[in-house]
Each structure stands twice: as structure tokens, then as C-alpha cells.
Motif scaffolding. Structure first.
Motif, short mmCIF file in Angstrom:
data_model
loop_
_atom_site.label_atom_id
_atom_site.label_comp_id
_atom_site.label_asym_id
_atom_site.label_seq_id
_atom_site.Cartn_x
_atom_site.Cartn_y
_atom_site.Cartn_z
N UNK A 53 -9.30 20.82 53.15
CA UNK A 53 -9.17 21.96 54.06
C UNK A 53 -10.55 22.25 54.62
N UNK A 54 -10.66 22.30 55.95
CA UNK A 54 -11.91 22.61 56.61
C UNK A 54 -11.86 24.07 57.05
N UNK A 55 -12.92 24.83 56.73
CA UNK A 55 -12.96 26.27 57.00
C UNK A 55 -14.21 26.59 57.81
N UNK A 56 -14.05 27.45 58.82
CA UNK A 56 -15.20 28.00 59.53
C UNK A 56 -14.92 29.47 59.81
N UNK A 57 -15.96 30.18 60.20
CA UNK A 57 -15.84 31.63 60.41
C UNK A 57 -16.29 32.01 61.80
N UNK A 58 -15.69 33.06 62.35
CA UNK A 58 -16.08 33.57 63.67
C UNK A 58 -15.80 32.56 64.75
N UNK A 59 -16.78 32.34 65.62
CA UNK A 59 -16.60 31.43 66.76
C UNK A 59 -17.01 30.00 66.44
N UNK A 60 -17.39 29.73 65.20
CA UNK A 60 -17.77 28.37 64.79
C UNK A 60 -16.50 27.52 64.68
N UNK A 61 -16.47 26.40 65.38
CA UNK A 61 -15.31 25.51 65.37
C UNK A 61 -15.24 24.73 64.05
N UNK A 62 -14.04 24.34 63.68
CA UNK A 62 -13.86 23.51 62.48
C UNK A 62 -14.35 22.08 62.72
N UNK A 63 -14.77 21.76 63.94
CA UNK A 63 -15.36 20.44 64.21
C UNK A 63 -16.87 20.45 64.07
N UNK A 64 -17.46 21.62 63.79
CA UNK A 64 -18.91 21.72 63.60
C UNK A 64 -19.30 20.98 62.32
N UNK A 65 -20.58 20.74 62.17
CA UNK A 65 -21.05 20.07 60.96
C UNK A 65 -21.32 21.10 59.87
N UNK A 66 -21.51 20.62 58.65
CA UNK A 66 -21.87 21.49 57.54
C UNK A 66 -23.34 21.90 57.72
N UNK A 67 -23.74 22.94 57.04
CA UNK A 67 -25.11 23.43 57.14
C UNK A 67 -25.11 24.92 57.40
N UNK A 68 -26.21 25.44 57.91
CA UNK A 68 -26.33 26.87 58.18
C UNK A 68 -25.21 27.33 59.10
N UNK A 69 -24.39 28.23 58.62
CA UNK A 69 -23.24 28.76 59.36
C UNK A 69 -22.30 27.67 59.85
#
Length: 106
Positions: A53-69
Motif C-alpha cells: 500500500x502506497x500512502x501520501x498526504x496532502x497534495x503529494x501524489x502517490x507516484x512521488x518518491x520516498x524521502x522528505x514529505x
């Protein structure tokens, strides 16, 4: 206790609002708008037995990389507890398959 932590006499701070979620998530990104800003995510549970399961918060897409936010990946059966984060939107997606996701935000 860390600097900035608050200690409440008589127990934990009472929360005015909560948002619970219990639904299936597949390979299409699901955006859940909470309609308030959380103080804490009590738990996020990947109830699927085979798929990440890939999780992101706010306007960050689930296609973003791991790391800060960046994104968080929960392996099958994993749970995050007591995530102190102020959010009003959470995003879920799987790279393959579909399965149940549960979370509680306060």
C-alpha cells in the motif's frame, strides 16, 4: 518526553473530531478528504495479505518518491500507529491488486 511534548493531567487530550475509513484500494489513486485537520493518525492498516500500500498526504501524489514529505509504503499486513501529523487529505494506491485499507484520524 521530548521538548515540545505536552502532558495532560488526567490522561490523553480529548479530540473533537475523528475520521474513519474502511474501504478497498486498488491501482487507481484514492484521495480521501477529511474535512478537518488532524492532530494524529491513530492507525493506518494495510489489511491486504499480498499487495503493498502506497500512502501520501496532502497534495503529494502517490507516484512521488520516498524521502522528505514523500510516500510511505506499507507491506502486506503492516500497520502504522500514532503518526503525529497535521493533514486534511490522505492518498492511497497499490502498484498491483486491490485490498482493504483502514485508518482513523483524530
Amino acid at each position: 518526553m521530548a521538548v515540545g511534548d505536552k502532558f495532560y493531567l488526567g490522561g490523553q487530550k480529548a479530540f473533537q473530531n475523528y475520521f474513519s475509513y474502511n474501504s478497498s484500494v486498488g491501482t487507481t489513486e484514492v484521495n480521501v478528504q477529511l474535512n478537518f485537520t488532524t492532530s494524529c493518525i491513530k492507525f493506518i492498516s494495510n489489511d491486504d495479505e499480498t499487495n503493498d500500500l502506497i500512502i501520501s498526504f496532502g497534495t503529494v501524489s502517490t507516484t512521488a518518491s520516498a524521502g522528505l514529505n514523500g510516500v510511505i509504503t506499507l507491506k502486506p499486513g503492516e500497520v502504522i500507529n500514532e503518526l503525529n501529523i497535521a493533514i486534511s487529505r490522505i492518498n492511497f494506491k497499490r502498484t498491483t491488486g486491490s485490498g482493504k485499507v483502514r485508518f482513523l484520524g483524530v
